[in-house]
Design a protein around this motif. Structure first.
Motif, PDB file in Angstrom:
ATOM      1  N   GLN A   1      -4.538  -2.937   1.897  1.00  0.00           N
ATOM      2  CA  GLN A   1      -3.922  -2.277   2.023  1.00  0.00           C
ATOM      3  C   GLN A   1      -3.623  -0.622   2.523  1.00  0.00           C
ATOM      4  O   GLN A   1      -2.672  -0.698   1.749  1.00  0.00           O
ATOM      5  CB  GLN A   1      -2.660  -3.104   3.701  1.00  0.00           C
ATOM      6  CG  GLN A   1      -3.281  -4.409   4.816  1.00  0.00           C
ATOM      7  CD  GLN A   1      -2.249  -4.900   5.006  1.00  0.00           C
ATOM      8  OE1 GLN A   1      -1.414  -3.791   5.632  1.00  0.00           O
ATOM      9  NE2 GLN A   1      -3.186  -5.999   6.130  1.00  0.00           N
ATOM     10  N   LEU A   2      -3.217   0.407   3.187  1.00  0.00           N
ATOM     11  CA  LEU A   2      -3.269   1.817   2.878  1.00  0.00           C
ATOM     12  C   LEU A   2      -2.549   2.492   4.274  1.00  0.00           C
ATOM     13  O   LEU A   2      -3.443   2.142   5.367  1.00  0.00           O
ATOM     14  CB  LEU A   2      -3.851   2.204   2.174  1.00  0.00           C
ATOM     15  CG  LEU A   2      -3.629   4.039   2.161  1.00  0.00           C
ATOM     16  CD1 LEU A   2      -3.457   3.488   0.805  1.00  0.00           C
ATOM     17  CD2 LEU A   2      -5.234   4.590   2.002  1.00  0.00           C
ATOM     18  N   SER A   3      -1.695   3.248   4.114  1.00  0.00           N
ATOM     19  CA  SER A   3      -1.050   3.642   5.428  1.00  0.00           C
ATOM     20  C   SER A   3       0.082   4.578   4.786  1.00  0.00           C
ATOM     21  O   SER A   3      -0.059   4.690   3.910  1.00  0.00           O
ATOM     22  CB  SER A   3      -0.071   2.883   6.088  1.00  0.00           C
ATOM     23  OG  SER A   3       0.078   3.430   7.682  1.00  0.00           O
ATOM     24  N   VAL A   4       0.232   6.097   6.118  1.00  0.00           N
ATOM     25  CA  VAL A   4       1.427   6.707   5.685  1.00  0.00           C
ATOM     26  C   VAL A   4       2.025   6.904   7.306  1.00  0.00           C
ATOM     27  O   VAL A   4       1.758   7.192   7.721  1.00  0.00           O
ATOM     28  CB  VAL A   4       0.758   8.681   5.410  1.00  0.00           C
ATOM     29  CG1 VAL A   4       1.472   9.586   4.592  1.00  0.00           C
ATOM     30  CG2 VAL A   4      -0.505   8.565   4.820  1.00  0.00           C
ATOM     31  N   PHE A   5       3.596   6.173   6.153  1.00  0.00           N
ATOM     32  CA  PHE A   5       4.233   6.565   7.259  1.00  0.00           C
ATOM     33  C   PHE A   5       5.250   7.330   6.978  1.00  0.00           C
ATOM     34  O   PHE A   5       5.369   8.485   5.896  1.00  0.00           O
ATOM     35  CB  PHE A   5       5.687   5.305   7.234  1.00  0.00           C
ATOM     36  CG  PHE A   5       4.464   3.592   7.095  1.00  0.00           C
ATOM     37  CD1 PHE A   5       3.746   3.500   8.292  1.00  0.00           C
ATOM     38  CD2 PHE A   5       4.423   3.716   5.956  1.00  0.00           C
ATOM     39  CE1 PHE A   5       3.241   2.460   7.783  1.00  0.00           C
ATOM     40  CE2 PHE A   5       3.936   2.202   5.157  1.00  0.00           C
ATOM     41  CZ  PHE A   5       2.530   1.616   6.617  1.00  0.00           C
ATOM     42  N   HIS A   6       6.365   7.898   8.775  1.00  0.00           N
ATOM     43  CA  HIS A   6       7.001   8.968   8.198  1.00  0.00           C
ATOM     44  C   HIS A   6       7.655   8.351   9.567  1.00  0.00           C
ATOM     45  O   HIS A   6       9.334   9.220   9.088  1.00  0.00           O
ATOM     46  CB  HIS A   6       6.939   9.715   8.856  1.00  0.00           C
ATOM     47  CG  HIS A   6       6.703  11.608   8.397  1.00  0.00           C
ATOM     48  ND1 HIS A   6       6.605  12.747   9.147  1.00  0.00           N
ATOM     49  CD2 HIS A   6       7.877  11.963   7.922  1.00  0.00           C
ATOM     50  CE1 HIS A   6       7.464  13.872   8.196  1.00  0.00           C
ATOM     51  NE2 HIS A   6       8.164  13.343   7.430  1.00  0.00           N
ATOM     52  N   GLY A   7       7.952   8.042  10.435  1.00  0.00           N
ATOM     53  CA  GLY A   7       9.045   7.658  11.632  1.00  0.00           C
ATOM     54  C   GLY A   7       9.606   8.855  12.165  1.00  0.00           C
ATOM     55  O   GLY A   7      10.904   9.384  12.652  1.00  0.00           O
ATOM     56  N   GLN A   8       9.354  10.012  12.160  1.00  0.00           N
ATOM     57  CA  GLN A   8       8.969  11.423  12.777  1.00  0.00           C
ATOM     58  C   GLN A   8       8.109  11.832  13.678  1.00  0.00           C
ATOM     59  O   GLN A   8       7.023  11.631  13.593  1.00  0.00           O
ATOM     60  CB  GLN A   8       9.320  13.042  11.656  1.00  0.00           C
ATOM     61  CG  GLN A   8       9.814  12.237  10.553  1.00  0.00           C
ATOM     62  CD  GLN A   8      11.414  12.630  10.807  1.00  0.00           C
ATOM     63  OE1 GLN A   8      12.173  12.630  11.471  1.00  0.00           O
ATOM     64  NE2 GLN A   8      11.966  11.211   9.790  1.00  0.00           N
ATOM     65  N   GLY A   9       8.311  12.633  14.996  1.00  0.00           N
ATOM     66  CA  GLY A   9       7.756  13.195  15.556  1.00  0.00           C
ATOM     67  C   GLY A   9       6.742  12.002  16.444  1.00  0.00           C
ATOM     68  O   GLY A   9       7.391  10.520  16.815  1.00  0.00           O
TER      69      GLY A   9
ATOM     70  N   ALA B   1      15.520  10.959   5.564  1.00  0.00           N
ATOM     71  CA  ALA B   1      15.659  11.422   4.900  1.00  0.00           C
ATOM     72  C   ALA B   1      14.386  12.753   5.421  1.00  0.00           C
ATOM     73  O   ALA B   1      14.452  13.582   4.538  1.00  0.00           O
ATOM     74  CB  ALA B   1      15.381  11.068   2.866  1.00  0.00           C
ATOM     75  N   GLY B   2      13.654  11.812   6.274  1.00  0.00           N
ATOM     76  CA  GLY B   2      12.669  12.660   6.965  1.00  0.00           C
ATOM     77  C   GLY B   2      11.405  13.069   6.253  1.00  0.00           C
ATOM     78  O   GLY B   2      11.370  13.702   6.350  1.00  0.00           O
ATOM     79  N   LYS B   3      11.181  12.379   4.672  1.00  0.00           N
ATOM     80  CA  LYS B   3      10.023  12.192   3.340  1.00  0.00           C
ATOM     81  C   LYS B   3       8.943  10.958   3.804  1.00  0.00           C
ATOM     82  O   LYS B   3       8.895  10.267   4.320  1.00  0.00           O
ATOM     83  CB  LYS B   3      10.466  12.107   2.479  1.00  0.00           C
ATOM     84  CG  LYS B   3      12.052  13.020   2.004  1.00  0.00           C
ATOM     85  CD  LYS B   3      11.685  14.299   2.179  1.00  0.00           C
ATOM     86  CE  LYS B   3      12.622  15.355   1.747  1.00  0.00           C
ATOM     87  NZ  LYS B   3      12.976  15.242   0.803  1.00  0.00           N
ATOM     88  N   PRO B   4       7.608  11.853   3.668  1.00  0.00           N
ATOM     89  CA  PRO B   4       6.864  11.124   3.915  1.00  0.00           C
ATOM     90  C   PRO B   4       6.471  10.084   3.250  1.00  0.00           C
ATOM     91  O   PRO B   4       6.504  10.273   1.708  1.00  0.00           O
ATOM     92  CB  PRO B   4       5.098  11.804   4.327  1.00  0.00           C
ATOM     93  CG  PRO B   4       5.850  13.695   3.475  1.00  0.00           C
ATOM     94  CD  PRO B   4       7.274  13.350   4.124  1.00  0.00           C
ATOM     95  N   LEU B   5       5.427   8.593   3.530  1.00  0.00           N
ATOM     96  CA  LEU B   5       5.607   7.759   2.750  1.00  0.00           C
ATOM     97  C   LEU B   5       3.865   7.084   2.406  1.00  0.00           C
ATOM     98  O   LEU B   5       3.548   6.943   3.869  1.00  0.00           O
ATOM     99  CB  LEU B   5       6.494   6.859   3.259  1.00  0.00           C
ATOM    100  CG  LEU B   5       6.217   5.131   2.610  1.00  0.00           C
ATOM    101  CD1 LEU B   5       7.064   4.708   0.426  1.00  0.00           C
ATOM    102  CD2 LEU B   5       7.796   3.670   3.375  1.00  0.00           C
TER     103      LEU B   5
END
Ligand SMILES: [Zn+2]
Length: 253
Positions: free
Chosen positions: A158-166, A143-147
């Motif tokens: 633990q903590l992170s922000v994922f996207h799978g774009q760019g 869906a191209g949404k940040p996670l």
């Protein structure tokens, strides 16, 4: 446009040099999905509701149990036996009547996630099992949404922000083999404050992503060792051969 009551309510945020009425209006216009209303989902939803995120979808199929009350700070004795998503919505409505709350009392899977994600701006993974994490990551990449994802176990998180774009990696870029063997807090235990720390940071990253203020943790993994209260930040890259966000031609070669 923010009403006078909202300007008054969010005054301490709007006063900040980094944050202004435009940032506040952006988060008010946002709709987010919180997957899991447990130890992480409680502080996440509490801070996003109080800070003024416009619409929160609260997903959890479970009911409140006595052993949840040690760390799931939204719930009260009288909520025992009630669906968590509904009990959370009741409490959050008392915190901020300007926020729209949508409880979803069901398990989310690969079949149900895509339709939900089409209508939200951002997802927070507040679950504690690999299969849901993996399904949520796949759906977010599609869906191209940040996670915004966090985990807590024992005295660390633990903590992170994922996207799978760019150049922004996804969850699978970080854990190509999965972490299915990792323990959950129902097996290994967790200190109450650890989910509070990690959930609060998750809400913080979500506010940055939604407002455009600050720099979200794309490509960075923050590890908090609660025994020493020391932080570590590790950088990681998007994997061109990632089985979720990569190019299938690369993974074949
Ligand atoms: Zn990936």
């Amino acid at each position: 446009m923010l009403t006078d009551a909202e300007l008054m309510r969010y005054n301490r945020q709007i006063l900040m040099p980094q944050w202004d009425i435009a940032a506040q209006e952006k988060i008010r216009a946002a709709r987010v999905l919180i997957v899991g209303m447990g130890g992480l989902g409680c502080p996440v939803s509490l801070y996003l509701a109080s800070a003024g995120v416009g619409e929160l979808w609260l997903a959890d199929f479970d009911t409140v149990e006595e052993s949840n009350l040690q760390r799931q700070v939204l719930f009260r004795e009288e909520d025992i036996g009630c669906p968590k998503a509904e009990a959370a919505a009741r409490q959050l409505a008392k915190v901020n009547p300007h926020v729209t709350l949508k409880p979803l009392v069901r398990a989310l899977d690969a079949d149900s996630l895509p339709a939900l994600l089409a209508d939200v701006d951002l997802v927070l993974d507040c679950t504690d099992n690999f299969s849901t994490r993996d399904a949520v990551n796949r759906a977010c990449v599609m869906a191209g949404k940040p996670l915004v994802s966090a985990a807590a176990i024992g005295m660390s998180g633990q903590l992170s922000v994922f996207h799978g774009q760019g150049d922004r990696p996804c969850y699978r870029c970080l854990y190509p083999e999965g972490d299915a063997g990792s323990a959950t807090c129902s097996e290994s235990g967790v200190l109450a404050t650890v989910v509070g720390v990690m959930g609060t940071l998750q809400a913080h990253e979500a506010l940055k992503c939604l407002s455009g203020v600050g720099v979200p943790l794309f490509g960075k993994l923050v590890v908090w060792e609660g025994e020493s209260s020391m932080w570590r930040t590790l950088a990681f890259r998007r994997d061109p051969a990632c089985s979720v966000c990569g190019n299938p031609e690369v993974s074949k070669s």
